[in-house]
Scaffold this motif. Structure first.
Motif, PDB file in Angstrom:
ATOM      1  N   GLY A 219      22.967   6.438  31.296  1.00 46.39           N
ATOM      2  CA  GLY A 219      22.396   7.753  31.007  1.00 46.39           C
ATOM      3  C   GLY A 219      21.896   8.464  32.245  1.00 46.39           C
ATOM      4  O   GLY A 219      21.017   9.320  32.160  1.00 46.39           O
ATOM      5  N   LEU A 220      22.452   8.133  33.405  1.00 43.78           N
ATOM      6  CA  LEU A 220      22.008   8.694  34.684  1.00 43.78           C
ATOM      7  C   LEU A 220      23.101   9.541  35.336  1.00 43.78           C
ATOM      8  O   LEU A 220      23.166   9.655  36.555  1.00 43.78           O
ATOM      9  CB  LEU A 220      21.594   7.574  35.643  1.00 43.78           C
ATOM     10  CG  LEU A 220      20.523   6.605  35.147  1.00 43.78           C
ATOM     11  CD1 LEU A 220      20.317   5.490  36.164  1.00 43.78           C
ATOM     12  CD2 LEU A 220      19.219   7.347  34.889  1.00 43.78           C
ATOM     13  N   GLN A 221      23.953  10.168  34.522  1.00 36.09           N
ATOM     14  CA  GLN A 221      25.067  10.915  35.091  1.00 36.09           C
ATOM     15  C   GLN A 221      24.623  12.108  35.941  1.00 36.09           C
ATOM     16  O   GLN A 221      25.408  12.610  36.758  1.00 36.09           O
ATOM     17  CB  GLN A 221      25.996  11.418  33.976  1.00 36.09           C
ATOM     18  CG  GLN A 221      25.315  12.246  32.914  1.00 36.09           C
ATOM     19  CD  GLN A 221      24.806  11.408  31.757  1.00 36.09           C
ATOM     20  OE1 GLN A 221      24.664  10.194  31.890  1.00 36.09           O
ATOM     21  NE2 GLN A 221      24.555  12.044  30.633  1.00 36.09           N
ATOM     22  N   ASN A 222      23.376  12.529  35.799  1.00 37.10           N
ATOM     23  CA  ASN A 222      22.890  13.638  36.628  1.00 37.10           C
ATOM     24  C   ASN A 222      22.802  13.261  38.104  1.00 37.10           C
ATOM     25  O   ASN A 222      22.729  14.151  38.965  1.00 37.10           O
ATOM     26  CB  ASN A 222      21.511  14.096  36.143  1.00 37.10           C
ATOM     27  CG  ASN A 222      21.578  14.786  34.806  1.00 37.10           C
ATOM     28  OD1 ASN A 222      22.626  15.269  34.410  1.00 37.10           O
ATOM     29  ND2 ASN A 222      20.460  14.834  34.098  1.00 37.10           N
ATOM     30  N   LYS A 225      25.950  13.454  41.691  1.00 39.78           N
ATOM     31  CA  LYS A 225      26.002  14.289  42.905  1.00 39.78           C
ATOM     32  C   LYS A 225      25.232  13.636  44.044  1.00 39.78           C
ATOM     33  O   LYS A 225      25.593  13.821  45.221  1.00 39.78           O
ATOM     34  CB  LYS A 225      25.432  15.677  42.608  1.00 39.78           C
ATOM     35  CG  LYS A 225      23.993  15.704  42.136  1.00 39.78           C
ATOM     36  CD  LYS A 225      23.559  17.115  41.840  1.00 39.78           C
ATOM     37  CE  LYS A 225      22.099  17.167  41.410  1.00 39.78           C
ATOM     38  NZ  LYS A 225      21.872  16.446  40.151  1.00 39.78           N
ATOM     39  N   ASN A 226      24.174  12.876  43.730  1.00 40.74           N
ATOM     40  CA  ASN A 226      23.450  12.168  44.787  1.00 40.74           C
ATOM     41  C   ASN A 226      24.336  11.096  45.430  1.00 40.74           C
ATOM     42  O   ASN A 226      24.305  10.912  46.650  1.00 40.74           O
ATOM     43  CB  ASN A 226      22.188  11.526  44.222  1.00 40.74           C
ATOM     44  CG  ASN A 226      21.238  12.542  43.611  1.00 40.74           C
ATOM     45  OD1 ASN A 226      21.554  13.142  42.589  1.00 40.74           O
ATOM     46  ND2 ASN A 226      20.089  12.737  44.208  1.00 40.74           N
ATOM     47  N   PHE A 227      25.115  10.398  44.605  1.00 37.73           N
ATOM     48  CA  PHE A 227      26.034   9.399  45.143  1.00 37.73           C
ATOM     49  C   PHE A 227      27.062  10.056  46.060  1.00 37.73           C
ATOM     50  O   PHE A 227      27.396   9.518  47.121  1.00 37.73           O
ATOM     51  CB  PHE A 227      26.742   8.681  43.990  1.00 37.73           C
ATOM     52  CG  PHE A 227      26.002   7.466  43.484  1.00 37.73           C
ATOM     53  CD1 PHE A 227      26.579   6.205  43.539  1.00 37.73           C
ATOM     54  CD2 PHE A 227      24.724   7.575  42.954  1.00 37.73           C
ATOM     55  CE1 PHE A 227      25.903   5.088  43.082  1.00 37.73           C
ATOM     56  CE2 PHE A 227      24.041   6.476  42.489  1.00 37.73           C
ATOM     57  CZ  PHE A 227      24.619   5.222  42.558  1.00 37.73           C
ATOM     58  N   LYS A 228      27.561  11.211  45.658  1.00 33.96           N
ATOM     59  CA  LYS A 228      28.594  11.867  46.460  1.00 33.96           C
ATOM     60  C   LYS A 228      28.013  12.437  47.753  1.00 33.96           C
ATOM     61  O   LYS A 228      28.684  12.427  48.783  1.00 33.96           O
ATOM     62  CB  LYS A 228      29.254  12.975  45.644  1.00 33.96           C
ATOM     63  CG  LYS A 228      30.085  12.442  44.484  1.00 33.96           C
ATOM     64  CD  LYS A 228      30.795  13.535  43.733  1.00 33.96           C
ATOM     65  CE  LYS A 228      31.678  12.959  42.641  1.00 33.96           C
ATOM     66  NZ  LYS A 228      32.402  13.997  41.891  1.00 33.96           N
ATOM     67  N   LYS A 229      26.773  12.924  47.690  1.00 35.97           N
ATOM     68  CA  LYS A 229      26.148  13.421  48.914  1.00 35.97           C
ATOM     69  C   LYS A 229      25.952  12.302  49.933  1.00 35.97           C
ATOM     70  O   LYS A 229      26.098  12.511  51.138  1.00 35.97           O
ATOM     71  CB  LYS A 229      24.797  14.073  48.596  1.00 35.97           C
ATOM     72  CG  LYS A 229      24.917  15.457  47.984  1.00 35.97           C
ATOM     73  CD  LYS A 229      23.549  16.066  47.775  1.00 35.97           C
ATOM     74  CE  LYS A 229      23.664  17.468  47.181  1.00 35.97           C
ATOM     75  NZ  LYS A 229      22.329  18.086  46.967  1.00 35.97           N
ATOM     76  N   SER A 243      16.539   1.045  49.470  1.00 35.63           N
ATOM     77  CA  SER A 243      16.391   2.046  50.529  1.00 35.63           C
ATOM     78  C   SER A 243      17.580   2.988  50.558  1.00 35.63           C
ATOM     79  O   SER A 243      17.430   4.188  50.813  1.00 35.63           O
ATOM     80  CB  SER A 243      16.232   1.355  51.885  1.00 35.63           C
ATOM     81  OG  SER A 243      17.373   0.557  52.179  1.00 35.63           O
ATOM     82  N   ALA A 244      18.787   2.492  50.284  1.00 33.29           N
ATOM     83  CA  ALA A 244      19.961   3.364  50.272  1.00 33.29           C
ATOM     84  C   ALA A 244      19.879   4.379  49.143  1.00 33.29           C
ATOM     85  O   ALA A 244      20.198   5.567  49.327  1.00 33.29           O
ATOM     86  CB  ALA A 244      21.228   2.515  50.135  1.00 33.29           C
ATOM     87  N   LYS A 249      17.699  10.370  47.561  1.00 28.30           N
ATOM     88  CA  LYS A 249      16.699  11.064  46.732  1.00 28.30           C
ATOM     89  C   LYS A 249      16.859  10.754  45.243  1.00 28.30           C
ATOM     90  O   LYS A 249      16.804  11.649  44.387  1.00 28.30           O
ATOM     91  CB  LYS A 249      16.754  12.576  46.976  1.00 28.30           C
ATOM     92  CG  LYS A 249      16.509  12.966  48.421  1.00 28.30           C
ATOM     93  CD  LYS A 249      16.407  14.457  48.588  1.00 28.30           C
ATOM     94  CE  LYS A 249      16.238  14.835  50.061  1.00 28.30           C
ATOM     95  NZ  LYS A 249      15.117  14.151  50.707  1.00 28.30           N
ATOM     96  N   ILE A 250      17.042   9.476  44.925  1.00 26.75           N
ATOM     97  CA  ILE A 250      17.032   9.016  43.534  1.00 26.75           C
ATOM     98  C   ILE A 250      15.657   8.429  43.245  1.00 26.75           C
ATOM     99  O   ILE A 250      15.180   7.590  43.995  1.00 26.75           O
ATOM    100  CB  ILE A 250      18.140   7.978  43.290  1.00 26.75           C
ATOM    101  CG1 ILE A 250      19.512   8.627  43.495  1.00 26.75           C
ATOM    102  CG2 ILE A 250      18.039   7.397  41.889  1.00 26.75           C
ATOM    103  CD1 ILE A 250      20.674   7.689  43.267  1.00 26.75           C
TER     104      ILE A 250
END
Length: 272
Positions: A219-222, A225-229, A243-244, A249-250
């Motif tokens: 349920g964390l699909q929002n 974009k953080n993964f792609k950044k 840390s990663a 910014k998760i």
């Protein structure tokens, strides 16, 4: 004497340095309250979604329906309150006596959109709650959000909206079907247009397919974009650390869920 003069000269510099360092420390300690509350809300939302994903279908559907109904009631009540003439958003004439049944049904639905705060709150609560609940059930059954599920949810919400707003009219079933079909056609069109404009190149998505699937299951699909950044592709999933994830910014809650999921899933703990 000379030593005393040198100490007196150094003293203002020491005071200035200490005051400046305290200001820097104070500035570092001051966080943006809006960003902090946004992170907390996202963390809470992610936790609720992760909890719902682990519940049976009827539990998730009930919670989602109730939440959608509350949001719809708030929106409808606000619209009815802000409308002029005590909630009459649009001037609706009184139907003539002995009017055609179809015309009478149209009058009733127009009055539903021009009613006071309580009427609009009721109608919008039924419409949004039904849409959210049916969408949830269709997603659980089909395993994906697609145009068929969106149109089914729109048909159900439109039919229920017609029944609630047109109470007392003849042929309520026919009117409900007609309204449901209209809702489904519009919703399906909007869904396909949005899907067309939001689609991304397939070559880019292939690098994040496993990560996207993991985030959707939690349920964390929002946070895709953080993964792609951060270029956290599928090949880096087994290397992820707290840390990663913090660097992209998760918030803490989702970080714990992601790391725990990777630890428990043997397919994600090995590089591919």
């Amino acid at each position: 004497m000379e030593g005393t003069k040198q100490q007196q000269k150094r003293r203002p510099l020491t005071v200035m340095a200490s005051s400046s360092s305290s200001q820097v420390a104070r500035g570092v300690g001051m966080a943006n309250p809006l960003a902090e509350w946004t992170d907390r809300f996202r963390s809470l939302e992610a936790g609720v979604r992760a909890w719902l994903a682990k519940q049976p279908t009827h539990v998730e559907a009930a919670v989602v329906t109730a939440a959608g109904a509350v949001q719809g009631a708030a929106l409808g009540g606000l619209m009815g309150t802000l409308a002029p003439d005590g909630g009459a958003a649009l001037p609706v004439p009184t139907p003539p006596p002995g009017a055609d049944p179809k015309a009478l049904a149209s009058f009733k639905q127009a009055q539903a959109l021009a009613g006071g705060p309580l009427v609009q709150a009721r109608n919008f609560a039924v419409m949004t709650g039904a849409n959210a609940g049916i969408s949830c059930v269709m997603r659980r059954i089909r395993g994906v959000d697609d145009v068929q599920g969106s149109m089914a949810a729109a048909f159900g919400s439109g039919a229920l909206f017609s029944i609630v707003s047109g109470m007392g009219t003849p042929n309520p079933v026919a009117n409900a079907i007609t309204t449901g079909v209209a809702f489904a056609v519009f919703q399906g069109g909007f869904f396909m247009i949005g899907q067309k404009f939001s689609s991304q190149p397939q070559s880019e998505d292939t690098y994040y397919s496993r990560g996207r699937s993991m985030l959707q299951n939690l349920g964390l699909q929002n946070y895709e974009k953080n993964f792609k950044k951060g270029l956290l592709t599928d090949q880096t999933l087994h290397l992820l650390t707290d840390s990663a994830l913090r660097d992209v910014k998760i918030p803490p809650g989702p970080r714990l869920l992601i790391l725990d999921h990777i630890k428990r899933d043997p397919e994600l703990t090995t590089a591919k």
